[in-house]
Scaffold this motif. Structure first.
Motif: not given
Length: 98
Positions: A24-29, A19-20
């Motif tokens: 983080a992946a959404i934010l980096v994307l 989940v973490a």
């Protein structure tokens, strides 16, 4: 402690870390989409932007750099790092519980 209970703790830790990672992946994307000037009227870009804004609500516009790109990278990047550190820290604690 039974191996079954330890396996459940390991699985819970894995889910927390996953989940973490997704957060983080959404934010980096979103950071990448912003920097690459993605089409803001595209549905996928809107979904990612809205999810990232929600996830980084506490750190959005936290910094007051003159350049907007620096504010985006710092604000959303900080949120991504915090989610990774906290998420993986909690996951490690859950996995190591006896």
């Amino acid at each position: 402690m039974s191996p079954r209970h330890r396996n459940g703790s390991h699985q819970a830790g894995t889910v927390i870390a996953l989940v973490a990672d997704v957060m983080a992946a959404i934010l980096v994307l979103w950071i990448l989409m912003y920097l690459l000037d993605a089409n803001s009227s595209n549905s996928f870009v809107e979904i990612v932007r809205d999810a990232a804004r929600w996830l980084a609500g506490w750190s959005h516009d936290l910094f007051t750099f003159d350049k907007e790109w620096a504010r985006v990278v710092a604000g959303y990047g900080l949120a991504a790092v915090v989610y990774l550190v906290i998420g993986h820290g909690v996951a490690g604690r859950v996995r190591s519980r006896h």
